[in-house]
Write an enzyme that holds these catalytic residues in place. Structure first.
Site, short mmCIF file in Angstrom:
data_model
loop_
_atom_site.label_atom_id
_atom_site.label_comp_id
_atom_site.label_asym_id
_atom_site.label_seq_id
_atom_site.Cartn_x
_atom_site.Cartn_y
_atom_site.Cartn_z
N SER A 143 1.33 -1.02 0.14
CA SER A 143 -0.05 -0.30 0.04
C SER A 143 1.51 1.12 -0.33
CB SER A 143 -0.91 -0.29 1.21
OG SER A 143 -1.66 1.81 1.38
N TYR A 157 -1.59 -0.29 10.22
CA TYR A 157 -1.79 -1.00 9.64
C TYR A 157 -0.31 -0.68 8.44
CZ TYR A 157 -4.32 -0.91 4.42
OH TYR A 157 -3.73 -1.14 3.23
#
Length: 246
Positions: A143, A157
């Protein structure tokens, strides 16, 4: 059709919706034989039905990526049904955004189990097979939060996605003479991932995703990495909405 994708057997985790489903359809339309795996079998069956109705080849496998025995079993089943696996796309992921001060360790555990361990279990299942056949391609979904820490709220995350990116690069250095390794770092992509947040940051996350790009945009990037000739390894692709600053 000879585009570097045709007739490759491609296993996609998290393949029932969003990015995984879009990638499965995109690759199948280019001649790949696609195995989609996820927890929700009925949604997988719908993806397979759409692919086969369009003339493609696909099969569905129920899978919880946090169970390494299941991951091994699905890889074995894919080899049994298709004769081989050429590409693994580690796509399954969770993104519950919450300040660390709220100390939701259940969410931390879930992200570590799915985003990090799930990726490692996939790598562990295909590596011996790739070595035996002399080639293979592992594509890990990281990501932009694995490039820059997304905080407050996305600290854990980001930690999992930085880890996925680091593992991808380390793996490339270890096995790159035979096996290609690619890390994909998308920004906001229209998928169910944004609904992983159920806490105080839910509205912030949904607002962030208002400028999200379609999942097909990432599918094209993945296809670009796969279709390269065997002596070319696309190591990283970062893509985000034009208007996204982070």
């Amino acid at each position: 059709m000879n585009n570097g994708i045709e007739n490759k057997v491609i296993l996609i985790t998290g393949g029932s919706t969003g990015l995984g489903a879009a990638t499965a359809k995109f690759l199948a339309a280019r001649g790949a034989k696609v195995a989609v795996a996820a927890r929700r079998k009925e949604k997988l069956d719908a993806v397979v039905a759409q692919i086969t109705a369009a003339g493609g080849t696909a099969r569905a496998y129920e899978l919880d990526v946090t169970d390494k025995a299941q991951v091994e079993a699905v890889v074995a089943a894919t080899v049994r049904d298709f004769g081989k696996v050429d590409v693994l796309i580690n796509n399954a992921g969770l993104m519950p955004i919450r300040p660390m001060a709220e100390v939701n360790t259940d969410e931390w555990d879930a992200m570590i189990d799915v985003n990090l361990k799930g990726t490692l279990y996939g790598i562990a299942a295909v590596l011996p097979r790739f070595f035996a056949q002399g080639d293979g391609h592992i594509i890990n979904l990281s990501s932009v939060a694995g490039v820059k820490v997304f905080a407050p709220g996305g600290t854990v995350y980001s930690g999992t996605k930085f880890a996925v990116r680091a593992i991808s690069e380390g793996l490339r250095q270890e096995v790159g003479d035979k096996i290609r390794v690619t890390s994909i770092e998308p920004g906001a992509v229209d998928s169910e991932l944004k609904y992983s947040t159920s806490g105080t940051a839910a509205e912030t996350v949904l607002n962030f995703y208002k400028d999200a790009i379609p999942a097909e945009s990432v599918a094209r990037a993945i296809a670009f990495a796969i279709e390269q000739p065997a002596d070319v390894d696309i190591n990283e692709i970062v893509l985000r909405p034009t208007r996204q600053e982070f």
